[in-house]
Write an enzyme that holds these catalytic residues in place. Sequence first.
Site, PDB file in Angstrom:
ATOM      1  N   HIS A 113      54.823 -10.859  37.227  1.00 14.02           N
ATOM      2  CA  HIS A 113      54.366 -12.372  37.437  1.00 14.02           C
ATOM      3  C   HIS A 113      52.963 -12.520  37.278  1.00 14.02           C
ATOM      4  O   HIS A 113      52.141 -11.575  37.355  1.00 14.02           O
ATOM      5  CB  HIS A 113      54.911 -12.785  38.811  1.00 14.02           C
ATOM      6  CG  HIS A 113      56.042 -13.147  39.021  1.00 14.02           C
ATOM      7  ND1 HIS A 113      56.761 -14.082  39.099  1.00 14.02           N
ATOM      8  CD2 HIS A 113      57.393 -12.044  39.070  1.00 14.02           C
ATOM      9  CE1 HIS A 113      58.163 -14.212  39.020  1.00 14.02           C
ATOM     10  NE2 HIS A 113      58.308 -12.807  39.271  1.00 14.02           N
ATOM     11  N   GLU A 131      53.846 -17.950  33.093  1.00  8.75           N
ATOM     12  CA  GLU A 131      53.015 -16.911  33.206  1.00  8.75           C
ATOM     13  C   GLU A 131      53.309 -15.774  31.943  1.00  8.75           C
ATOM     14  O   GLU A 131      53.681 -14.813  31.852  1.00  8.75           O
ATOM     15  CB  GLU A 131      53.935 -16.177  34.620  1.00  8.75           C
ATOM     16  CG  GLU A 131      53.763 -16.994  35.773  1.00  8.75           C
ATOM     17  CD  GLU A 131      54.412 -16.616  37.017  1.00  8.75           C
ATOM     18  OE1 GLU A 131      55.071 -15.671  37.043  1.00  8.75           O
ATOM     19  OE2 GLU A 131      54.501 -17.571  37.761  1.00  8.75           O
ATOM     20  N   GLU A 145      51.735  -9.299  40.922  1.00 12.01           N
ATOM     21  CA  GLU A 145      51.148 -10.730  40.446  1.00 12.01           C
ATOM     22  C   GLU A 145      49.997 -10.302  39.378  1.00 12.01           C
ATOM     23  O   GLU A 145      49.123  -9.663  40.108  1.00 12.01           O
ATOM     24  CB  GLU A 145      50.859 -11.181  41.702  1.00 12.01           C
ATOM     25  CG  GLU A 145      51.966 -11.966  42.198  1.00 12.01           C
ATOM     26  CD  GLU A 145      52.595 -13.260  41.656  1.00 12.01           C
ATOM     27  OE1 GLU A 145      51.997 -13.861  40.835  1.00 12.01           O
ATOM     28  OE2 GLU A 145      53.469 -13.720  42.279  1.00 12.01           O
ATOM     29  N   HIS A 199      58.899 -16.930  35.253  1.00  9.11           N
ATOM     30  CA  HIS A 199      58.271 -18.070  35.293  1.00  9.11           C
ATOM     31  C   HIS A 199      57.630 -18.509  34.179  1.00  9.11           C
ATOM     32  O   HIS A 199      57.005 -17.694  33.547  1.00  9.11           O
ATOM     33  CB  HIS A 199      57.286 -18.030  36.354  1.00  9.11           C
ATOM     34  CG  HIS A 199      58.048 -18.254  37.756  1.00  9.11           C
ATOM     35  ND1 HIS A 199      57.675 -17.388  38.629  1.00  9.11           N
ATOM     36  CD2 HIS A 199      59.187 -18.666  38.248  1.00  9.11           C
ATOM     37  CE1 HIS A 199      58.395 -17.553  39.808  1.00  9.11           C
ATOM     38  NE2 HIS A 199      59.198 -18.384  39.538  1.00  9.11           N
TER      39      HIS A 199
END
Length: 418
Positions: A307, A181, A380, A178
């Site tokens: 992420h 990120e 994450e 992404h």
Amino acid sequence: MRTLRRRTTVALSVTALLLSLPATQSAFARGSDHAGEDTTRAVYRVPNTDTASRTAVNRTGALVLSVTGKTAFVEATPAQAERLRARGLSPRRLPTTSDAPTRAEALPADFPPEDSDYHTYSETISEIEEAAAQHSEIVDSTSAGRSAQGRDIPVVKISDNAGTDENEPEVLFTCNQHAREHLTTEMCLHILRRYTDNHGSDPEITNAVDNREIWIIPMVNPDGATYDVSGDGYRGWRRNRESEPVDLNRNWGYKWGCCGGSSGDPSQPTYRGPAPFSAPETASIKDFVESRELGGQQRITAHIDFHSFSELVLWPYGYTTAETAPGMTREQYRRFAELGNAMAGSNGYTPMQSSDLYVTDGSVNDWMWAEHGILSFTFEMYPSSGGIDGFYPPDEVIQRETARNDEAVAMLLNEAGA
Ligand code: 0X9
Ligand code: CA
Ligand code: CA
Ligand code: CA
Ligand code: ZN
């Protein structure tokens, strides 16, 4: 795969060409679609959510950005926020940080001066070349293929006798699927520096490098990452840069589009693309992973896809909330949960099955595990909660927040030999 150095020159001239093109589709610019609907996205705080309601939120075309406890932060248009209300949720709009930024021109890709420690695409390439030059015995860099706009997607190998394919368990780290990120690119570069600079002096590092083949892909989505920093301020961009931009983490080929965990609408943030692996970025990494299948055996045994954000350790499956499913026995699930819990114990993240966050289909972990038996996790990273700002922590936190995962990375490398 061809060597990286030869291709860099070509990629850079493509970059120069692209910089002269006008910017389009800023994620947060004010706008309206052809039906005259307000397409301005804002961030809403939504209390009292659960897995099912967060999956439903994503299905409206809104996007869950982070979850802490039962409170979600959601990026949505006014119409999408209304649909959440109709479902009994209570979204509260947060004040927008900057008012309708004007982003008419594409500027040279760079981070703002106060965030200059983050690496752009060309700085990432330089870091890789520097590591390869300083540690030529243990570093080898190649390209997995090209992005939609023609940039190489570098793959770095770290191992003793890096130029030789030795029979050692292989581990893959991928970052920046992404675009916005950016902290994840720093995570991959941190692993690169740590496992090269400390080889020969730190016994644990030396042991890992000498008995594993470590593959690092710092920028899966170089076009998106570049686009995100080539405006007047960050753009909040997520997807790749095809004319109908694709959410790369919905474009992988296992159970693609099966279960309401992605969108078929090109205007939505979780657009899955017209077909599995339609995006050159996912197709390149698929080819790379398949190239590691030798003598009928997949050599890569473990993987983390980094992420941001929410501080979570996630494991498959994402397409279903069931723990066991075809290709995931009770015993296999337990192995994921055990290692996931152990890694989360080391970095203070919260461990869970990825569909506990929300259901996704076509995500990387499901494909890596189901098709290749690779023990594949999503991390994450920092921070634990927030709105759009959560994607842009100041560069002062890079060192702390990447080093925070040192132990988890070591645990995965260790488990890869089990
Ligand atoms: O939605 C994603 O692709 C990931 N979150 S992010 O905010 N970085 O976009 C999470 C993917 C993990 N998989 C599932 N939640 N099923
Ligand atoms: Ca700073
Ligand atoms: Ca080796
Ligand atoms: Ca090998
Ligand atoms: Zn992400």
